[in-house]
Design an enzyme around this catalytic site. Structure first.
Site: not given
Ligand SMILES: C[S@@+](CC[C@H](N)C(=O)[O-])C[C@H]1O[C@@H](n2cnc3c(N)ncnc32)[C@H](O)[C@@H]1O
Length: 421
Positions: A78
């Site tokens: 993340s």
């Molecule tokens: C690039 S980060 C998002 C950045 C965030 N919006 C920010 O402002 O910091 C991607 C996120 O998607 C989450 N993620 C991965 N698979 C997911 C799922 N199936 N459902 C919801 N979130 C998920 C990860 O845990 C991670 O925290």
């Protein structure tokens, strides 16, 4: 391009975070990533550093991602996304006060705070993360930064939030390969979905979709790469193959590619050929549309091939860019890899393809032919991406139009052919 001034006045000399934030927004405006004054104002107001408290202030306000959780091998699970990508997707979302917004991928909570800022007054933002630690992180830091009214849920974002809809906007900040029907079903009739979709191989685009007659029109399509959905009904797992035995050169293999580790292991010690294409690029020209074309036309699509600096200096690998190159591989059971390289010609660079292995020369020639074909017929056109939910049928494929069939939808990528020169 002229830019609206940031609405944050003189940054307080005694608040270094505000000064860094001001500089960040100014640089994003300067490069055209921010052109709506409301987005500039939101970026200038939301304290990014409060969402990545373990990072140094300079890191929080740099132009890069800030990882907030890694797996045991050190890969990021993340992060707070690159500020330029955050800004680009806020523009794509076309937010307004009073809107109800669902974000998938809460991560640090930073983007949820921006969404909340841009939908105030009267808006309501809900954000979901699959990882309980991260949901808690987002909840804590949103409250700490004054955005405690944002709802943070833990669950699989692929299901959306059925009890919370309909939403005016759904914004995924995590990469998808399919577009789960829940996201479309939970939007209002005039709603908008913004989602980074991996179209083929390593080619992804953030697409803003709005309802049209019987399908969803991609009204804006931008380059981006996101970490994929995990622990999800729509998970998009990716393998990273070690080509050199020391991880100096790796190859990303996605679920739509058939790549056996043994067919590319130690491939750079196999026979090498180089094919030059005659296609030249200027220093600031993007390769993004060409990579998408190759990802869609080559038999085994296109993979990211990161190359450590030491491997380039040792001379065995000549990637096109400092971080590495893009490569394609031979079909299963056959040995071969071809990747893009560059050589200077005047003040520009010519693209070439280096092949290795029994199939290397054939792969390099095929890739070179596609590069030339794209350059001659499609280079001046930007591709569009539309979505046709199944069971609706998509339009027929034709030259420049690719139908990508997923479990829930057909994605249609179209380059309108340019008229003959
Ligand atoms: C690039 S980060 C998002 C950045 C965030 N919006 C920010 O402002 O910091 C991607 C996120 O998607 C989450 N993620 C991965 N698979 C997911 C799922 N199936 N459902 C919801 N979130 C998920 C990860 O845990 C991670 O925290």
């Amino acid at each position: 391009m002229t830019h609206a001034p940031i609405n944050a006045t003189d940054p307080a000399a005694d608040d270094p975070a505000q000064g860094l934030r001001h500089d960040l927004v100014a640089s994003l405006q300067e490069e055209g990533w921010v052109h709506d004054p409301r987005v500039a104002e939101a970026l200038a107001a939301v304290p990014r550093h409060r969402f990545v408290p373990d990072a140094a202030l300079e890191t929080a306000y740099a132009r890069e991602t800030v990882s907030i959780k890694d797996d045991s091998a050190g890969a990021s699970l993340s992060c707070a996304s690159k500020p330029a990508i955050v800004a680009m997707m806020l523009h794509q979302a076309d937010l307004a006060p009073g809107q109800r917004v669902l974000e998938l991928g809460a991560g640090s909570g930073y983007n949820a705070a921006l969404l909340s800022h841009l939908t105030a007054p009267g808006g309501q933002v809900t954000t979901i993360d699959v990882d309980p630690d991260l949901a808690e992180h987002a909840r804590t830091h949103l409250a700490d930064a004054g955005y405690g009214h944002v709802r943070v849920l833990c669950g699989d974002g692929a299901s959306g939030h059925p009890d919370g809809g309909p939403f005016d906007r759904i914004v995924a900040t995590v990469g998808a390969f399919d577009v789960p029907p829940a996201w479309l079903d939970q939007l209002t009739p005039s709603g908008r979905l913004v989602v980074p979709v991996r179209l083929a191989g390593d080619a992804s685009r953030s697409i803003a979709l709005t309802p049209a007659e019987g399908y969803w029109r991609g009204v804006d399509v931008q380059m981006c790469t996101f970490m994929p959905l995990r622990h999800s009904s729509a998970a998009d797992p990716r393998r990273v193959l070690d080509l050199t035995g020391d991880d100096a050169v790796t190859l990303w293999a996605n679920q739509d590619q058939d790549i056996q580790p043994e067919s590319v292991r130690d491939i750079f010690t196999d026979k090498r050929t180089t094919t030059w294409t005659g296609v030249v690029f200027g220093n600031n020209e993007s390769f993004g549309d060409l990579w998408l074309w190759l990802a869609l036309t080559l038999d085994n699509s296109l993979s990211r091939m990161p190359v450590a600096g030491a491997a380039t200096e040792a001379g065995g690998v000549e990637p096109m860019l400092r971080w590495g190159s893009m490569a394609t591989t031979a079909p299963s059971g056959q040995r071969g890899l071809a990747y893009m390289t560059l050589r200077p010609t005047g003040d520009r660079h010519e693209l070439g393809v280096i092949g290795h292995g029994a199939q290397g020369a054939a792969l390099a020639e095929r890739m070179a032919r596609e590069i030339t074909h794209w350059s001659q017929h499609y280079r001046t056109r930007e591709p569009t991406v539309d979505l046709h939910p199944r069971p609706h049928l998509p339009p027929e494929p034709e030259p420049g139009r690719f139908i990508l069939t997923r479990p829930s939808a057909h994605l249609v990528v179209t380059w309108r052919q340019q008229p003959p020169l």
